[in-house]
Design an enzyme around this catalytic site. Structure first.
Site, PDB file in Angstrom:
ATOM      1  N   GLU A  64       0.662  -1.252  -0.074  1.00 51.77           N
ATOM      2  CA  GLU A  64      -0.260   0.120   0.084  1.00 51.77           C
ATOM      3  C   GLU A  64       0.863   1.269   0.083  1.00 51.77           C
ATOM      4  O   GLU A  64       0.440   2.276  -0.679  1.00 51.77           O
ATOM      5  CB  GLU A  64      -1.013   0.057   1.391  1.00 51.77           C
ATOM      6  CG  GLU A  64      -2.038   1.217   1.082  1.00 51.77           C
ATOM      7  CD  GLU A  64      -2.862   1.120  -0.012  1.00 51.77           C
ATOM      8  OE1 GLU A  64      -3.047   2.167  -0.756  1.00 51.77           O
ATOM      9  OE2 GLU A  64      -3.550   0.043  -0.303  1.00 51.77           O
ATOM     10  N   GLU A  71       1.044   6.561  -7.038  1.00 48.81           N
ATOM     11  CA  GLU A  71       0.162   7.209  -7.313  1.00 48.81           C
ATOM     12  C   GLU A  71       0.567   8.750  -7.169  1.00 48.81           C
ATOM     13  O   GLU A  71       0.196   9.603  -8.267  1.00 48.81           O
ATOM     14  CB  GLU A  71      -1.066   7.111  -6.477  1.00 48.81           C
ATOM     15  CG  GLU A  71      -2.037   5.800  -6.670  1.00 48.81           C
ATOM     16  CD  GLU A  71      -2.952   5.631  -5.891  1.00 48.81           C
ATOM     17  OE1 GLU A  71      -3.486   6.581  -4.977  1.00 48.81           O
ATOM     18  OE2 GLU A  71      -3.535   4.777  -5.900  1.00 48.81           O
TER      19      GLU A  71
END
Length: 118
Positions: A64, A71
């Site tokens: 994550e 991102e």
């Protein structure tokens, strides 16, 4: 090795983790990890099972963190919507989903036999 630089690198890493905890998905994974740890404490897990649980939690949270970093970099490199930017972000999120799915299976394989006699 410069001890001051080494200590600073830990501070930067902790800042990165703190920044990432603002992301809803990471908070969900952290909450899930806490629930699994509590369940493990209430269940008679072996040392090997704790090692596996710890590795799985670290892999999901690490994935994550990588996803969040990817991102951010994609958003920086391509502020406009672009199909390749979307694909990069979707692929990184897919990697997290693979780790999370495997962790659920591993958790079920560890906990279910201890909770229910099959």
């Amino acid at each position: 090795m410069n001890a001051r630089k080494f200590i600073k690198s830990f501070r930067y890493a902790m800042q990165g983790i703190a920044t990432a905890t603002k992301e809803q998905n990471l908070r969900f994974h952290l909450l899930s990890a806490i629930i699994v740890i509590i369940a493990g404490l209430l269940t008679d897990l072996s040392r090997t099972e704790w090692v596996i649980i710890t590795l799985v939690i670290a892999l999901v949270i690490g994935a994550e963190l990588f996803n969040t970093a990817i991102e951010r970099v994609v958003d920086l490199a391509s502020p406009q919507i672009h199909p390749l930017a979307k694909q990069a972000k979707d692929i990184a999120a897919g990697a997290v989903l693979v780790f999370a799915g495997a962790s659920v299976i591993i958790g079920l394989l560890i906990f279910l036999p201890k909770w229910f006699s099959f």
